[in-house]
Write a protein that holds these residues in place. Structure first.
Motif, PDB file in Angstrom:
ATOM      1  N   THR A  84       0.925  -1.207   0.026  1.00  0.00           N
ATOM      2  CA  THR A  84      -0.085   0.045   0.051  1.00  0.00           C
ATOM      3  C   THR A  84       0.863   1.193  -0.026  1.00  0.00           C
ATOM      4  O   THR A  84       1.894   1.194   0.531  1.00  0.00           O
ATOM      5  CB  THR A  84      -0.743  -0.044   1.084  1.00  0.00           C
ATOM      6  OG1 THR A  84      -0.335   0.018   2.283  1.00  0.00           O
ATOM      7  CG2 THR A  84      -1.727  -1.101   1.353  1.00  0.00           C
ATOM      8  N   LEU A 122      -1.430   6.709   2.194  1.00  0.00           N
ATOM      9  CA  LEU A 122      -2.760   6.300   2.350  1.00  0.00           C
ATOM     10  C   LEU A 122      -3.498   6.632   3.910  1.00  0.00           C
ATOM     11  O   LEU A 122      -2.623   6.347   4.908  1.00  0.00           O
ATOM     12  CB  LEU A 122      -3.246   4.665   2.157  1.00  0.00           C
ATOM     13  CG  LEU A 122      -3.144   4.561   0.484  1.00  0.00           C
ATOM     14  CD1 LEU A 122      -3.512   2.974   0.331  1.00  0.00           C
ATOM     15  CD2 LEU A 122      -3.787   5.592  -0.216  1.00  0.00           C
ATOM     16  N   GLU A 162      -9.134   4.676   3.489  1.00  0.00           N
ATOM     17  CA  GLU A 162      -8.415   3.799   2.244  1.00  0.00           C
ATOM     18  C   GLU A 162      -8.182   2.836   2.686  1.00  0.00           C
ATOM     19  O   GLU A 162      -8.026   1.750   1.857  1.00  0.00           O
ATOM     20  CB  GLU A 162      -7.626   4.795   1.588  1.00  0.00           C
ATOM     21  CG  GLU A 162      -8.069   6.143   1.265  1.00  0.00           C
ATOM     22  CD  GLU A 162      -6.996   7.335   0.908  1.00  0.00           C
ATOM     23  OE1 GLU A 162      -6.809   8.054  -0.057  1.00  0.00           O
ATOM     24  OE2 GLU A 162      -5.951   7.329   1.684  1.00  0.00           O
ATOM     25  N   THR A 217     -10.942   0.188   3.133  1.00  0.00           N
ATOM     26  CA  THR A 217     -11.534  -0.387   2.121  1.00  0.00           C
ATOM     27  C   THR A 217     -10.571  -1.494   1.487  1.00  0.00           C
ATOM     28  O   THR A 217     -11.266  -2.603   1.129  1.00  0.00           O
ATOM     29  CB  THR A 217     -11.628   0.735   1.267  1.00  0.00           C
ATOM     30  OG1 THR A 217     -12.308   1.835   1.439  1.00  0.00           O
ATOM     31  CG2 THR A 217     -12.219   0.427  -0.154  1.00  0.00           C
ATOM     32  N   SER A 250      -6.479   3.217  -8.076  1.00  0.00           N
ATOM     33  CA  SER A 250      -7.596   4.106  -8.237  1.00  0.00           C
ATOM     34  C   SER A 250      -8.532   4.016  -9.277  1.00  0.00           C
ATOM     35  O   SER A 250      -7.986   3.805 -10.464  1.00  0.00           O
ATOM     36  CB  SER A 250      -6.966   5.651  -7.942  1.00  0.00           C
ATOM     37  OG  SER A 250      -6.316   5.863  -6.673  1.00  0.00           O
ATOM     38  N   GLU A 288     -13.113  10.180  -5.737  1.00  0.00           N
ATOM     39  CA  GLU A 288     -12.799   9.799  -4.573  1.00  0.00           C
ATOM     40  C   GLU A 288     -12.618  11.253  -3.814  1.00  0.00           C
ATOM     41  O   GLU A 288     -12.832  11.324  -2.788  1.00  0.00           O
ATOM     42  CB  GLU A 288     -11.451   9.042  -4.531  1.00  0.00           C
ATOM     43  CG  GLU A 288     -11.058   8.761  -3.244  1.00  0.00           C
ATOM     44  CD  GLU A 288      -9.797   7.850  -2.999  1.00  0.00           C
ATOM     45  OE1 GLU A 288      -9.474   7.164  -2.167  1.00  0.00           O
ATOM     46  OE2 GLU A 288      -9.252   8.061  -4.210  1.00  0.00           O
ATOM     47  N   ILE A 291      -8.250  11.697   2.762  1.00  0.00           N
ATOM     48  CA  ILE A 291      -7.723  10.537   1.789  1.00  0.00           C
ATOM     49  C   ILE A 291      -6.095  10.953   1.845  1.00  0.00           C
ATOM     50  O   ILE A 291      -5.689  11.924   2.392  1.00  0.00           O
ATOM     51  CB  ILE A 291      -8.224  10.759   0.719  1.00  0.00           C
ATOM     52  CG1 ILE A 291      -8.433  12.233   0.025  1.00  0.00           C
ATOM     53  CG2 ILE A 291      -9.671   9.997   0.776  1.00  0.00           C
ATOM     54  CD1 ILE A 291      -9.166  12.297  -1.206  1.00  0.00           C
TER      55      ILE A 291
END
Length: 530
Positions: free
Chosen positions: A116, A120, A124, A127, A198, A444, A500
């Motif tokens: 990741t 983030l 996020e 999710t 994304s 987003e 975000i």
């Protein structure tokens, strides 16, 4: 499909049905892999044991030392954290030696890596954890805060182990673990990675990549276009959570027994320090970074460089010429996609055409199509379509049918194909915003803005920017009782950064009385673009 080594079959169970896959073609002899293939084991075995594998400001690991670290992590994952083959492990960290070792360790143990982005935020991460049903995570301690918040909100209990500083839990567990780990004999089509991308809807898509796919990106693009050898030293700025960064900083160096030098931070200064300190020969980064380095060339010696790869966003011809004038090196442009794992159109160094992305990488084929899927005869402009040995497999996602049509991967880009087969970027054909190499889904950002009481309505688009390629711009209808002024703009920007990943925030905000819409209430984004 081959007999899987996975005990936890979640990822394979959530593959799209094979009739929704793109056509896969394996035309290069190098792609004839054995049935049992563990990508991490294959990569670690490519380098001589005493050859340098990872270099950084304060030290270095040989391939033997990297293998030891990865093996001990694999033992911690299996013995202390309960990982079974097929289990997903979230990795959260900057591009550090331990982050790379963790990536190898997960694959050695037969796990599925879910790397990741370090920036983030908790929502996020929630999710991603929920979508991939993640229960295990390795996180750099300095990035633990957001993950700790996310752990309280996920559907499943998340077991986290921190790494990266003195006294870190992972390193403590590694101390007494064996230096050798027998790699799990995964099938070549067992899942190795879930790469989240994304989307223009704001809902992330998980791209499924197999163990063979990890090697394919090295044995096609790297071998046929970049053409490295064991004497090369790689470096770059993209996080390895981007498959662009994963290839350039992890997979490609290892596949050819070369070394990677890791910058101490994301700045152009840190990147250039690394190039000079270690005599870097091959770099991977976005056009934005090349422009930033151009502004800091005085007193620098980058003469060790021989290949400079640009991807992540379209390469302006002006940047190409400025870099060539300063360094005497051509920028090697390329287009890739998370769905395809890495670059599929580029040009070898001696065949570069400034302003053009290039030609299909050996092993791939590409064309332009009209909206009905008819292949257009070049010279022509249309939707870019590509196929080859890798392709889109979204995990449990209806958008699979949009990306894969008639066996082709439809990338969301409009391209011109010349009569002699060169492809030139025209525009994105969806609402994706590409800024400084980051893919940002407008919806987003809109969702983050709408979470603030001051926003009645909003719409987000990408607008051209000389430094970043594009920036995120928001058109906001202020809620009753709020004044659309500079102070509110600053408040909303801070709000998005805290909601975000900060790189997604709108760098420009324009307040308007109403959004342009059709009679049926559909937003007319083209009117906002002017």
């Amino acid at each position: 499909m081959y007999k899987s080594a996975h005990i936890d079959t979640f990822t394979r169970d959530n593959l799209p049905s094979e009739d929704q896959w793109p056509e896969l073609t394996f035309t290069l002899p190098a792609l004839n892999y054995p049935e049992r293939l563990n990508a991490a084991a294959a990569l670690l075995a490519s380098g001589a044991p005493d050859a340098p594998a990872i270099l950084w400001a304060d030290g270095a690991w040989t391939y033997a030392e990297l293998t030891t670290e990865a093996s001990r992590i694999a033992h911690v994952l299996t013995a202390d954290m309960g990982l079974v083959p097929g289990g997903r492990v979230l990795l959260r960290g900057r591009n550090t030696p331990m982050m790379l070792a963790a990536w190898y360790g997960v694959l050695l143990a037969g796990g599925v890596v879910v790397a990741t982005m370090p920036l983030l935020r908790a929502p996020e991460l929630v999710t991603i954890c929920n979508k991939a049903e993640i229960t295990l995570a390795l996180s750099e301690n300095s990035l633990m805060d957001e993950l700790a918040v996310a752990a309280k909100l996920t559907h499943s209990k998340l077991k986290i182990m921190g790494f990266g500083d003195k006294g870190a839990e992972l390193e403590a567990h590694m101390k007494n673990k064996p230096a050798n780990f027998t790699p799990v004999a995964t099938a070549q089509d067992d899942v190795a990675l879930l790469a989240f991308t994304s989307g223009t809807t704001g809902q992330p898509k998980a791209c499924i990549h197999f163990h063979r796919d990890v090697l394919i990106m090295a044995d096609t693009y790297a071998a046929e276009v970049v053409k490295p050898d064991a004497s090369d030293i790689f470096s770059g700025s993209p996080p390895i959570a981007f498959t662009f960064g994963l290839g350039g900083l992890v997979v490609f160096p290892a596949r050819f027994g070369a070394a990677v030098a890791l910058p101490s931070g994301p700045s152009a200064e840190a990147f250039m320090d690394t190039i000079e300190r270690h005599g870097v020969t091959i770099i991977f980064t976005a056009p934005t970074a090349y422009r930033a380095m151009l502004g800091q060339m005085e007193g620098r010696n980058l003469s060790s460089l021989r290949r400079c790869i640009s991807a992540g966003e379209t390469l302006p011809e002006a940047t190409y010429h400025a870099w060539y004038a300063e360094t005497g090196l051509k920028l090697m442009d390329g287009i890739g996609a998370t769905e395809m794992i890495h670059i599929f159109i580029s040009a070898p160094y001696d065949a570069i055409r400034p302003g053009s992305t290039g030609t299909p990488v050996p092993g791939y084929e590409a064309c332009v199509q009209d909206d009905d899927g008819t292949i257009l005869t070049p010279p022509a402009t249309g939707r870019l379509a590509v196929k080859g040995p890798t392709g889109c497999r979204y995990m449990a996602d209806d958008r699979q049918r949009t990306y894969v049509q008639g066996g082709w991967n439809i990338t969301g880009d409009t391209y011109h194909q010349s009569e002699d087969g060169y492809f030139t970027f025209i525009a994105r054909s969806d609402d994706m915003i590409v800024s400084s190499g980051y893919n940002i889904g407008g919806p987003e950002v809109e969702a983050a803005l709408l979470a603030h009481d001051a926003v009645a309505e909003c719409a987000v688009i990408g607008v051209p920017d000389a430094d970043r390629g594009q920036i995120v711009k928001a058109f906001v209808v202020a809620a009753k009782g709020y004044e659309g002024d500079a102070a509110l703009a600053a408040t909303l920007q801070a709000h998005v950064k805290n909601t975000i990943a900060p790189y997604k925030y709108p760098r420009a905000i324009e307040f308007i009385d109403e959004l342009p819409k059709t009679q049926t209430g559909k937003l007319q984004r083209f009117k906002l673009r002017g």
